[in-house]
Design a protein around this motif. Structure first.
Motif, PDB file in Angstrom:
ATOM      1  N   MET A   5      -0.569   2.370  -3.023  1.00  9.83           N
ATOM      2  CA  MET A   5      -1.385   3.185  -3.919  1.00  9.83           C
ATOM      3  C   MET A   5      -2.694   3.583  -3.250  1.00  9.83           C
ATOM      4  O   MET A   5      -3.184   4.710  -3.423  1.00  9.83           O
ATOM      5  N   ALA A   6      -3.261   2.665  -2.467  1.00  9.23           N
ATOM      6  CA  ALA A   6      -4.500   2.979  -1.762  1.00  9.23           C
ATOM      7  C   ALA A   6      -4.294   4.109  -0.755  1.00  9.23           C
ATOM      8  O   ALA A   6      -5.159   4.979  -0.593  1.00  9.23           O
ATOM      9  N   ALA A   7      -3.140   4.109  -0.094  1.00 11.56           N
ATOM     10  CA  ALA A   7      -2.845   5.175   0.859  1.00 11.56           C
ATOM     11  C   ALA A   7      -2.751   6.525   0.150  1.00 11.56           C
ATOM     12  O   ALA A   7      -3.253   7.547   0.656  1.00 11.56           O
ATOM     13  N   GLN A   8      -2.109   6.549  -1.020  1.00 13.63           N
ATOM     14  CA  GLN A   8      -2.022   7.797  -1.779  1.00 13.63           C
ATOM     15  C   GLN A   8      -3.399   8.240  -2.252  1.00 13.63           C
ATOM     16  O   GLN A   8      -3.734   9.435  -2.224  1.00 13.63           O
ATOM     17  N   PHE A   9      -4.224   7.288  -2.660  1.00 14.03           N
ATOM     18  CA  PHE A   9      -5.590   7.599  -3.085  1.00 14.03           C
ATOM     19  C   PHE A   9      -6.364   8.245  -1.943  1.00 14.03           C
ATOM     20  O   PHE A   9      -7.047   9.262  -2.132  1.00 14.03           O
ATOM     21  N   ARG A  10      -6.267   7.669  -0.752  1.00 11.97           N
ATOM     22  CA  ARG A  10      -6.994   8.222   0.398  1.00 11.97           C
ATOM     23  C   ARG A  10      -6.534   9.628   0.735  1.00 11.97           C
ATOM     24  O   ARG A  10      -7.337  10.483   1.128  1.00 11.97           O
ATOM     25  N   ALA A  11      -5.240   9.878   0.566  1.00 10.57           N
ATOM     26  CA  ALA A  11      -4.719  11.212   0.852  1.00 10.57           C
ATOM     27  C   ALA A  11      -5.243  12.241  -0.147  1.00 10.57           C
ATOM     28  O   ALA A  11      -5.490  13.398   0.209  1.00 10.57           O
ATOM     29  N   GLU A  12      -5.432  11.798  -1.408  1.00  9.94           N
ATOM     30  CA  GLU A  12      -5.874  12.719  -2.464  1.00  9.94           C
ATOM     31  C   GLU A  12      -7.394  12.829  -2.547  1.00  9.94           C
ATOM     32  O   GLU A  12      -7.916  13.803  -3.077  1.00  9.94           O
ATOM     33  N   VAL A  13      -8.103  11.815  -2.074  1.00 12.93           N
ATOM     34  CA  VAL A  13      -9.564  11.795  -2.136  1.00 12.93           C
ATOM     35  C   VAL A  13     -10.088  11.543  -0.719  1.00 12.93           C
ATOM     36  O   VAL A  13     -10.649  10.482  -0.431  1.00 12.93           O
ATOM     37  N   PRO A  14      -9.887  12.475   0.187  1.00 12.83           N
ATOM     38  CA  PRO A  14     -10.260  12.240   1.591  1.00 12.83           C
ATOM     39  C   PRO A  14     -11.770  12.332   1.802  1.00 12.83           C
ATOM     40  O   PRO A  14     -12.504  12.878   0.978  1.00 12.83           O
ATOM     41  N   GLY A  15     -12.203  11.752   2.917  1.00 12.91           N
ATOM     42  CA  GLY A  15     -13.584  11.932   3.330  1.00 12.91           C
ATOM     43  C   GLY A  15     -14.547  10.853   2.884  1.00 12.91           C
ATOM     44  O   GLY A  15     -15.705  10.853   3.316  1.00 12.91           O
ATOM     45  N   THR A  16     -14.114   9.945   2.019  1.00 12.34           N
ATOM     46  CA  THR A  16     -14.979   8.864   1.557  1.00 12.34           C
ATOM     47  C   THR A  16     -14.344   7.536   1.944  1.00 12.34           C
ATOM     48  O   THR A  16     -13.172   7.298   1.614  1.00 12.34           O
ATOM     49  N   PRO A  17     -15.065   6.656   2.644  1.00  7.85           N
ATOM     50  CA  PRO A  17     -14.490   5.364   3.031  1.00  7.85           C
ATOM     51  C   PRO A  17     -13.966   4.583   1.823  1.00  7.85           C
ATOM     52  O   PRO A  17     -14.557   4.634   0.734  1.00  7.85           O
ATOM     53  N   THR A  18     -12.883   3.870   2.037  1.00 11.44           N
ATOM     54  CA  THR A  18     -12.311   3.052   0.973  1.00 11.44           C
ATOM     55  C   THR A  18     -12.246   1.592   1.397  1.00 11.44           C
ATOM     56  O   THR A  18     -11.882   1.265   2.527  1.00 11.44           O
ATOM     57  N   PHE A  19     -12.616   0.733   0.469  1.00 12.67           N
ATOM     58  CA  PHE A  19     -12.446  -0.707   0.615  1.00 12.67           C
ATOM     59  C   PHE A  19     -11.237  -1.067  -0.250  1.00 12.67           C
ATOM     60  O   PHE A  19     -11.061  -0.521  -1.330  1.00 12.67           O
ATOM     61  N   LEU A  20     -10.425  -2.012   0.201  1.00  9.42           N
ATOM     62  CA  LEU A  20      -9.218  -2.372  -0.540  1.00  9.42           C
ATOM     63  C   LEU A  20      -9.090  -3.881  -0.681  1.00  9.42           C
ATOM     64  O   LEU A  20      -9.221  -4.620   0.291  1.00  9.42           O
ATOM     65  N   ILE A  21      -8.826  -4.323  -1.918  1.00  4.79           N
ATOM     66  CA  ILE A  21      -8.510  -5.731  -2.153  1.00  4.79           C
ATOM     67  C   ILE A  21      -7.037  -5.829  -2.547  1.00  4.79           C
ATOM     68  O   ILE A  21      -6.321  -4.844  -2.579  1.00  4.79           O
ATOM     69  N   GLY A  22      -6.566  -7.031  -2.861  1.00  3.47           N
ATOM     70  CA  GLY A  22      -5.180  -7.157  -3.315  1.00  3.47           C
ATOM     71  C   GLY A  22      -4.422  -8.283  -2.661  1.00  3.47           C
ATOM     72  O   GLY A  22      -3.420  -8.079  -2.001  1.00  3.47           O
ATOM     73  N   ARG A  23      -4.892  -9.490  -2.801  1.00  2.00           N
ATOM     74  CA  ARG A  23      -4.245 -10.703  -2.280  1.00  2.00           C
ATOM     75  C   ARG A  23      -3.977 -10.621  -0.781  1.00  2.00           C
ATOM     76  O   ARG A  23      -2.884 -10.886  -0.316  1.00  2.00           O
ATOM     77  N   VAL A  24      -5.009 -10.269  -0.045  1.00  2.00           N
ATOM     78  CA  VAL A  24      -4.925 -10.308   1.415  1.00  2.00           C
ATOM     79  C   VAL A  24      -5.554 -11.627   1.863  1.00  2.00           C
ATOM     80  O   VAL A  24      -6.766 -11.809   1.763  1.00  2.00           O
ATOM     81  N   VAL A  25      -4.734 -12.553   2.323  1.00  2.00           N
ATOM     82  CA  VAL A  25      -5.221 -13.884   2.695  1.00  2.00           C
ATOM     83  C   VAL A  25      -5.020 -14.189   4.174  1.00  2.00           C
ATOM     84  O   VAL A  25      -5.414 -15.249   4.650  1.00  2.00           O
ATOM     85  N   ASP A  26      -4.436 -13.256   4.898  1.00  2.00           N
ATOM     86  CA  ASP A  26      -4.159 -13.458   6.318  1.00  2.00           C
ATOM     87  C   ASP A  26      -4.734 -12.266   7.098  1.00  2.00           C
ATOM     88  O   ASP A  26      -4.432 -11.111   6.784  1.00  2.00           O
ATOM     89  N   PRO A  27      -5.578 -12.516   8.104  1.00  2.04           N
ATOM     90  CA  PRO A  27      -6.139 -11.417   8.889  1.00  2.04           C
ATOM     91  C   PRO A  27      -5.077 -10.505   9.506  1.00  2.04           C
ATOM     92  O   PRO A  27      -5.337  -9.320   9.731  1.00  2.04           O
ATOM     93  N   LYS A  28      -3.891 -11.023   9.786  1.00  2.00           N
ATOM     94  CA  LYS A  28      -2.833 -10.175  10.352  1.00  2.00           C
ATOM     95  C   LYS A  28      -2.426  -9.084   9.356  1.00  2.00           C
ATOM     96  O   LYS A  28      -2.141  -7.951   9.755  1.00  2.00           O
TER      97      LYS A  28
END
Length: 664
Positions: free
Chosen positions: A281-304
């Protein structure tokens, strides 16, 4: 793995952040009067020291009407708050990290009846948070005052040394209550059309922009999808974001969900959502709202996983809040090639979200230092003045924690475990459906034992004579606990501790079920006096096996202990999927051959389940303490920890093991 993206700087507004990892805002419950405390400073400084790029600390409530539980949450509007902000930001900056303030008003979520706050809950319309008071619809002068308070708090944030500001408009908080059709039924200039519903959000943004220097980063936290009936979907959120972007914004912080409809989207447990579950969903958001940096959360617990999100262009920064609750040093450890030393978060919510939701300070199920940084931060760990020979008996979480901390302080440590593998009772929980990730608690501890040179002996059951002969300087007994069976419901029936039939029936324990050592099938009755994770795990496991399952519990609902950590709904769903029957407020009275009798305490009626093939009893545990008392007077220094003291939760057991190891 190379991290080509994770450790590169990023510029937001006119501010450069040293890498692409951030901590999203989360309440800590440390404050006594709405002002930053030394405990806040120590907590965030430890994470800044650990290498993170950006910290967005707990929300700053922007107005008295937002300040439920005033002694717990931070306040952004008082002038006296600025000195605390400066102390916090100086501590974070000293370790090279950036820090943004989050400005928040949760509207109707801050129910005065729940949070013991003065005044009325306010919202755009008299549409409340389910289960709480119906709010007062804000009048125009109240809207104007709240907007001015956004500006006031922004000025305080700048004066307090913050590097940027985020307006919280996600999770159904006040700005979202205005722009979401789910909750705005106004007919004035703040409701009706899309433009009118956006007015509050844009006025708040304009007020904040006008209160900060040119180029100072200002962003908005927003839910990609509210996952609520009648709420915003991704398409609706994109429309909102475009309006915000047109008004001028430096970043979007992307989350999802709107409590209470969709907690499993905003702060999911490991069994509810996969890692980085919002990335598409974040990727689709970036495609539709380009030009503004996005921060994303969502149970990311591993740097990989974070690196992969960045490499695929799905976000500019990745949030790892709970990962930093578990291990403040996760970024430095990863960057230095020490990933095997990381305490990877298991996304259980049991000591972070659940504690905060009940008004208690944040903690972590597997990191005893979390929330106790003033005394237990790893940066405060010191080598012992004199190295000692230490024997730890028992390889559960308490024993493993004590062993590696003692070794890290320079002691010569050996750990003996009677079973053929480490982990104690955590092993059983990790075998429940969709709970394999919980086993990372054990893997994290095993890695620490190896890194710090603890000598581990598996399949060895030591006797008191063995320990006396070994002659260690310090002996730590962590032999755990044993299930109560025959007197399992003694606490519920102190007048009749041994229920009829319990002494002769062939009863199963939770260990029998979770280990798979005793086959079980047919019609199975679970007598659940636990009401927490153990009872839920057993029921889930049996439902997955396809037995005809009947759960009988004296509690008013199935597994009430899972409600605070947001695990209840998903657990109940797995249990009910196989047609399980659940009898609540029901107290077992007898097991007679293949018949189970129980009393429905709400009505006083007795019920029976006949033709039962197996009965599983969960009624607490008793300490396995014989070894401790056998050596107590025969060795120079003996300690007992964990369930060997009293049956307890993992977090408390590990805390005790950690504390003992720091003191010897």
């Amino acid at each position: 793995m190379t991290f080509e993206h994770l450790f590169t700087p990023v510029t937001v507004g006119q501010h450069q952040i040293r890498n692409r990892v951030f901590m999203s805002s989360a309440t800590l419950m440390f404050s006594n009067d709405g002002i930053v405390t030394d405990r806040h400073v120590a907590y965030y400084a430890e994470r800044a020291r650990g290498g993170i790029g950006l910290i967005i600390p707990e929300e700053l409530e922007i107005h008295p009407s937002a300040a439920g539980l005033p002694v717990k949450w931070l306040h952004g509007w008082p002038d006296q708050a600025v000195a605390g902000f400066r102390k916090l930001t100086d501590a974070v900056h000293a370790h090279g990290a950036s820090i943004f303030a989050q400005l928040d008003h949760a509207g109707t979520i801050h129910d005065p009846a729940v949070f013991d706050a003065p005044g009325a809950a306010m919202a755009p319309s008299p549409f409340g948070h389910p289960g709480r008071e119906t709010p007062k619809a804000m009048e125009r002068d109240e809207i104007a005052e709240v907007i001015e308070y956004y500006a006031r708090c922004a000025r305080n944030a700048v004066e307090g040394g913050f590097d940027g500001i985020e307006i919280h408009a996600a999770h159904g908080h006040l700005p979202a209550q205005f722009f979401s059709p789910l909750s705005n039924f106004r007919t004035d200039e703040y409701g009706g059309s899309f433009e009118n519903r956006m007015r509050f959000m844009l006025e708040a943004l304009e007020a904040v922009r006008g209160a900060v220097p040119h180029g100072f980063p200002v962003g908005v936290r927003i839910s990609l999808h509210e996952f609520a009936p009648g709420g915003l979907d991704l398409e609706g959120t994109i429309e909102v974001a475009k309006a915000i972007q047109a008004a001028g914004v430096d970043f979007f912080d992307l989350s999802a969900g709107r409590p209470p409809y969709s907690y499993q989207r905003s702060i999911p447990t490991a069994d509810q959502q996969p890692a980085a579950h919002l990335r598409d969903m974040a990727a689709q958001f970036r495609a539709e709202v380009p030009g503004t940096p996005t921060f994303l959360i969502g149970r990311v617990v591993d740097p990989k996983v974070a690196e992969d999100v960045l490499a695929k262009g799905q976000a500019d920064m990745v949030g790892m809040m709970r990962a930093h609750v578990a291990d403040p040093e996760i970024i430095n450890k990863t960057k230095q090639g020490r990933a095997d030393e990381v305490r990877y978060c298991v996304s259980c919510n049991q000591e972070c979200f659940a504690r905060v939701a009940s008004g208690r300070p944040i903690a972590c199920i597997q990191n005893p230092a979390t929330g106790r940084e003033l005394t237990l931060a790893m940066s405060r760990l010191r080598r012992a003045e004199k190295a000692k020979r230490v024997i730890v008996v028992g390889g559960g979480p308490a024993g493993m924690e004590a062993a590696w901390i003692a070794a890290a302080r320079g002691h010569d440590v050996e750990l003996y475990e009677a079973a053929g593998e480490l982990g104690g009772q955590v092993r059983w929980h990790a075998k429940a459906p969709d709970r394999a990730e919980f086993g990372n608690i054990v893997e994290n501890l095993k890695n620490q034992l190896r890194v710090h040179g603890v000598k581990v002996h598996l399949g060895v059951r030591l006797t008191a004579d063995d320990l006396v002969e070994a002659g260690a300087d310090v002996t730590i007994v962590a032999t755990g606990s044993k299930p109560r069976v025959r007197d399992a419901f003694a606490e519920w029936r102190p007048d009749l501790p041994h229920l009829p039939g319990f002494d002769t029936a062939d009863l199963y324990t939770s260990w029998d079920v979770m280990s798979g050592e005793r086959p079980i099938s047919g019609r199975v009755v679970v007598l659940d006096g636990d009401g927490r994770h153990e009872g839920a795990a057993v029921a889930e496991k049996l439902a997955a096996l396809g037995v005809e399952l009947h759960v009988v519990t004296p509690f008013p609902q199935f597994a009430p202990g899972l409600v605070p950590s947001l695990e209840f709904a998903s657990s109940l769903g797995r249990v009910l999927r196989g047609g399980t029957s659940i009898s609540t407020t029901s107290l077992p009275t007898a097991v007679e051959g293949r018949t189970v009798r129980f009393l429905q305490t709400a009505t006083g009626e007795e019920s029976v389940i006949e033709d039962v093939d197996a009965v599983v009893v969960l009624g607490g545990k008793v300490p396995d303490e014989d070894l401790y008392f056998a050596v107590l007077d025969r060795l120079p220094e003996v300690h007992r920890i964990g369930d060997c003291v009293q049956p307890r939760r993992i977090a408390q057991a590990m805390y005790q093991g950690h504390k003992i190891a720091r003191e010897i």
